[in-house]
Design an enzyme around this catalytic site. Structure first.
Site, PDB file in Angstrom:
ATOM      1  N   ARG A  19      11.796  -6.613  -5.189  1.00 60.90           N
ATOM      2  CA  ARG A  19      10.593  -6.807  -4.378  1.00 60.90           C
ATOM      3  C   ARG A  19      10.248  -8.288  -4.313  1.00 60.90           C
ATOM      4  O   ARG A  19      10.294  -8.981  -5.326  1.00 60.90           O
ATOM      5  CB  ARG A  19       9.421  -6.024  -4.971  1.00 60.90           C
ATOM      6  CG  ARG A  19       8.331  -5.696  -3.971  1.00 60.90           C
ATOM      7  CD  ARG A  19       7.283  -4.777  -4.565  1.00 60.90           C
ATOM      8  NE  ARG A  19       7.802  -3.481  -4.994  1.00 60.90           N
ATOM      9  CZ  ARG A  19       7.039  -2.423  -5.235  1.00 60.90           C
ATOM     10  NH1 ARG A  19       5.730  -2.519  -5.114  1.00 60.90           N
ATOM     11  NH2 ARG A  19       7.568  -1.285  -5.630  1.00 60.90           N
ATOM     12  N   SER A 113       6.290  -0.678  -0.834  1.00 64.42           N
ATOM     13  CA  SER A 113       5.261   0.267  -1.236  1.00 64.42           C
ATOM     14  C   SER A 113       3.879  -0.190  -0.789  1.00 64.42           C
ATOM     15  O   SER A 113       3.621  -0.344   0.392  1.00 64.42           O
ATOM     16  CB  SER A 113       5.320   0.485  -2.756  1.00 64.42           C
ATOM     17  OG  SER A 113       4.423   1.488  -3.156  1.00 64.42           O
ATOM     18  N   HIS A 114       2.985  -0.442  -1.753  1.00 68.48           N
ATOM     19  CA  HIS A 114       1.593  -0.778  -1.456  1.00 68.48           C
ATOM     20  C   HIS A 114       1.355  -2.280  -1.364  1.00 68.48           C
ATOM     21  O   HIS A 114       0.229  -2.710  -1.119  1.00 68.48           O
ATOM     22  CB  HIS A 114       0.690  -0.210  -2.541  1.00 68.48           C
ATOM     23  CG  HIS A 114       0.983  -0.778  -3.905  1.00 68.48           C
ATOM     24  ND1 HIS A 114       2.012  -0.298  -4.690  1.00 68.48           N
ATOM     25  CD2 HIS A 114       0.421  -1.787  -4.598  1.00 68.48           C
ATOM     26  CE1 HIS A 114       2.044  -0.988  -5.816  1.00 68.48           C
ATOM     27  NE2 HIS A 114       1.093  -1.904  -5.783  1.00 68.48           N
ATOM     28  N   LYS A 123      14.087   0.120  -3.053  1.00 70.65           N
ATOM     29  CA  LYS A 123      14.111   1.133  -4.105  1.00 70.65           C
ATOM     30  C   LYS A 123      15.448   1.857  -4.017  1.00 70.65           C
ATOM     31  O   LYS A 123      15.873   2.253  -2.924  1.00 70.65           O
ATOM     32  CB  LYS A 123      12.955   2.127  -3.942  1.00 70.65           C
ATOM     33  CG  LYS A 123      11.576   1.518  -4.138  1.00 70.65           C
ATOM     34  CD  LYS A 123      10.485   2.578  -4.022  1.00 70.65           C
ATOM     35  CE  LYS A 123       9.104   2.001  -4.262  1.00 70.65           C
ATOM     36  NZ  LYS A 123       8.033   3.032  -4.168  1.00 70.65           N
ATOM     37  N   ASP A 252      -0.221   5.753   0.240  1.00 70.93           N
ATOM     38  CA  ASP A 252       0.142   4.342   0.133  1.00 70.93           C
ATOM     39  C   ASP A 252       1.150   4.001   1.229  1.00 70.93           C
ATOM     40  O   ASP A 252       1.475   4.840   2.077  1.00 70.93           O
ATOM     41  CB  ASP A 252       0.642   3.996  -1.269  1.00 70.93           C
ATOM     42  CG  ASP A 252       1.974   4.644  -1.616  1.00 70.93           C
ATOM     43  OD1 ASP A 252       2.386   5.600  -0.920  1.00 70.93           O
ATOM     44  OD2 ASP A 252       2.604   4.210  -2.598  1.00 70.93           O
ATOM     45  N   ASP A 254       4.435   3.432   1.548  1.00 69.19           N
ATOM     46  CA  ASP A 254       5.672   4.199   1.738  1.00 69.19           C
ATOM     47  C   ASP A 254       5.450   5.689   1.553  1.00 69.19           C
ATOM     48  O   ASP A 254       6.395   6.472   1.543  1.00 69.19           O
ATOM     49  CB  ASP A 254       6.791   3.694   0.832  1.00 69.19           C
ATOM     50  CG  ASP A 254       6.447   3.758  -0.651  1.00 69.19           C
ATOM     51  OD1 ASP A 254       5.252   3.806  -0.994  1.00 69.19           O
ATOM     52  OD2 ASP A 254       7.376   3.745  -1.482  1.00 69.19           O
ATOM     53  N   ASP A 256       4.740   7.789  -0.780  1.00 66.19           N
ATOM     54  CA  ASP A 256       5.174   8.647  -1.883  1.00 66.19           C
ATOM     55  C   ASP A 256       4.028   8.941  -2.844  1.00 66.19           C
ATOM     56  O   ASP A 256       4.146   9.810  -3.698  1.00 66.19           O
ATOM     57  CB  ASP A 256       6.373   8.048  -2.628  1.00 66.19           C
ATOM     58  CG  ASP A 256       6.080   6.686  -3.249  1.00 66.19           C
ATOM     59  OD1 ASP A 256       5.034   6.084  -2.949  1.00 66.19           O
ATOM     60  OD2 ASP A 256       6.930   6.212  -4.038  1.00 66.19           O
ATOM     61  N   ARG A 257       2.900   8.227  -2.693  1.00 67.27           N
ATOM     62  CA  ARG A 257       1.720   8.487  -3.515  1.00 67.27           C
ATOM     63  C   ARG A 257       0.582   8.988  -2.642  1.00 67.27           C
ATOM     64  O   ARG A 257       0.482   8.639  -1.463  1.00 67.27           O
ATOM     65  CB  ARG A 257       1.251   7.218  -4.237  1.00 67.27           C
ATOM     66  CG  ARG A 257       2.131   6.802  -5.382  1.00 67.27           C
ATOM     67  CD  ARG A 257       1.462   5.699  -6.189  1.00 67.27           C
ATOM     68  NE  ARG A 257       1.211   4.519  -5.388  1.00 67.27           N
ATOM     69  CZ  ARG A 257       0.173   3.694  -5.576  1.00 67.27           C
ATOM     70  NH1 ARG A 257      -0.733   3.964  -6.504  1.00 67.27           N
ATOM     71  NH2 ARG A 257       0.032   2.616  -4.835  1.00 67.27           N
ATOM     72  N   HIS A 339       1.419   9.385  -8.681  1.00 65.40           N
ATOM     73  CA  HIS A 339       2.806   9.862  -8.577  1.00 65.40           C
ATOM     74  C   HIS A 339       2.895  11.261  -9.177  1.00 65.40           C
ATOM     75  O   HIS A 339       2.461  11.471 -10.319  1.00 65.40           O
ATOM     76  CB  HIS A 339       3.765   8.929  -9.323  1.00 65.40           C
ATOM     77  CG  HIS A 339       3.986   7.615  -8.658  1.00 65.40           C
ATOM     78  ND1 HIS A 339       4.789   7.473  -7.547  1.00 65.40           N
ATOM     79  CD2 HIS A 339       3.524   6.375  -8.943  1.00 65.40           C
ATOM     80  CE1 HIS A 339       4.804   6.198  -7.169  1.00 65.40           C
ATOM     81  NE2 HIS A 339       4.052   5.514  -8.003  1.00 65.40           N
TER      82      HIS A 339
END
Length: 467
Positions: A19, A113-114, A123, A252, A254, A256-257, A339
């Site tokens: 990242r 992500s966020h 990832k 978020d 991406d 996933d959360r 998560h």
């Protein structure tokens, strides 16, 4: 290709992913090198019999402006090593990880992500959605990225696939679709991938869905895509109350959360959602092992035991959760950070699956979420409080000495349990910060003990000046 320094890679290779800011830390050249290094690593792991076949790699990206070019660059790196690429285009991280299980192939998700708009990242996972972290392959990938890899004689090919419809069906398999009731949902996608995933998954279900900020825009023009921060929930809270919705969902970047907001506009913590989902999973899988990370409320293991399950406490982080899930056969695992991991999702986490499970619970409850949540909320918590310190390890040791007479462990940072209250103090992986999470019987006690521990942290930090 241009040369790259070890120091430059040190700044972007993290504990669980890659990242950095674009283009000064992360550009297409670096991404292509990572693609080649990952392809070589995945092939070697497969040939050693440590995971499934690695003749192809799944590649997907989120809505960040650099995403398409970075996905193409990563694909070039992969095919340079003789492996094929299945290009999934725009996707959420949980869609990519599910596909790595479904297609039994390694995968790469181009996302930060966020993180703010200037960031992007990668990832990675092996076939079966097995995680790749610094101790499980990322260190080698980093080294091969530094040195570079020669191209193989045979180059791979690139094909495209739309896996979203099959993923939506998979998400539906976690609930009894016929038993779902008409519910009004507001989903705040924050211009992230939830704007693509939520409508696809909820299509055909008896829900009235309104999406806030559903346009895919990686510049995040409305608010940051980080729902763990209370200020980023305000628009969702207001809209839920204004429209009389049953529930709000905040994803978020991406997707996933997920964090939930009840019908009164009040947020649910990650611990509370973990407890509700755990109870639902135990109804369908009685006696199962359920994981929770050590930041979660004490209410979580209490509820798991009350519902006949076996609670297991873990370190924070997806690689640890997934490892313990594999070792114990746990049906579900939850983290305070939003998560939620499912055994039947290749042990990967998924915000949209967790959301649908809660919606099923709400369909059968006969009461609003604002009432349903009450038995699950038993303590007052501080939330995560970050303090900048000079020497995190030294501060933790001094705080531990102060509480020498109390029950302590070092599973992840320092956890001190004093009966009526407890706290965890963990160093950040990426910044000179200490993260404090504290829980007590009631709000006044929680606030009082927070001030007590923060004063100890400050004193310990001051003491390190002359050390």
């Amino acid at each position: 290709m241009a040369t790259i320094s070890a120091e430059a890679l040190d700044s972007i290779f993290k504990a669980y992913d890659v990242r950095g800011t674009v283009p000064d830390q992360l550009d297409a050249d670096v991404v292509e090198r990572v693609g080649a290094a990952f392809a070589r690593f995945a092939r070697d792991e497969a040939e050693a019999g440590r995971h499934g076949p690695a003749d192809r790699v799944l590649v997907a990206h989120d809505m960040r402006p650099s995403g398409p070019a970075f996905a193409e660059a990563f694909a070039r790196g992969v095919i340079s090593q003789g492996l094929d690429v299945i290009h999934m285009g725009l996707a959420s991280t949980d869609l990519l990880f599910w596909a790595a299980g479904h297609f039994d192939a390694p995968g790469a998700m181009l996302t930060a992500s966020h993180n703010p708009a200037q960031y992007n990242g990668i990832k990675l996972c092996l076939a079966g959605a097995r995680p790749v972290g610094i101790e499980t392959g990322l260190a080698r990938i980093k080294q091969d990225t530094l040195t570079g890899l020669p191209e193989r004689d045979r180059k791979g090919s690139i094909t495209s696939v739309d896996a979203l419809p099959a993923f939506a069906e998979h998400v539906h398999s976690f609930v009894d679709v016929a038993g779902l009731k008409p519910l009004k949902i507001v989903a705040d996608a924050a211009n992230g991938m939830g704007g693509l995933i939520a409508p696809a998954v909820f299509s055909g279900l008896p829900f009235e869905l309104e999406v806030l900020y559903g346009e895919l825009d990686g510049t995040f023009p409305n608010h940051p895509a980080d729902p763990i921060q209370p200020e980023n929930l305000r628009d969702l809270q207001a809209r839920v109350v204004e429209t009389g919705a049953d529930v709000g969902l905040a994803f978020d970047g991406d997707a996933d959360r997920v964090f939930l907001v009840d019908d009164q506009g009040q947020p649910l913590s990650g611990s509370l959602t973990t407890a509700i989902v755990a109870a639902a999973i135990l109804e369908k899988h009685p006696g199962s092992t359920i994981l929770y990370n050590l930041i979660c409320s004490k209410a979580v293991p209490e509820i798991i035991r009350e519902r006949g399950g076996k609670p297991v406490r873990t370190r924070v982080g997806h690689s640890f959760i997934k490892q313990v899930m594999a070792e114990t056969g746990a049906a579900f695992g939850g983290e305070h950070s939003g998560h939620y991991y499912f055994r039947d999702n290749y042990r990967a986490d998924s915000g949209i699956i967790a959301a649908l499970v809660v919606l099923e619970v709400l369909s059968h409850a006969g009461e609003p979420l604002s009432s349903l949540r009450v038995p699950y909320e038993r303590y007052a918590d501080s939330g995560e409080i970050n303090t900048r310190v000079r020497d995190a390890a030294a501060v933790i040791d001094r705080v531990a000495e102060h509480f020498a007479g109390a029950a302590q462990d070092r599973l992840d940072g320092l956890t001190v349990d004093l009966g009526d209250w407890w706290f965890n103090l963990r160093p950040s992986n990426t910044e000179p910060l200490l993260r404090l999470n504290l829980e007590a019987r009631d709000r006044p006690s929680c606030d009082r003990h927070v001030e007590e521990v923060r004063a100890l942290i400050a004193a310990a930090d001051d003491a390190t000046k002359g050390a």
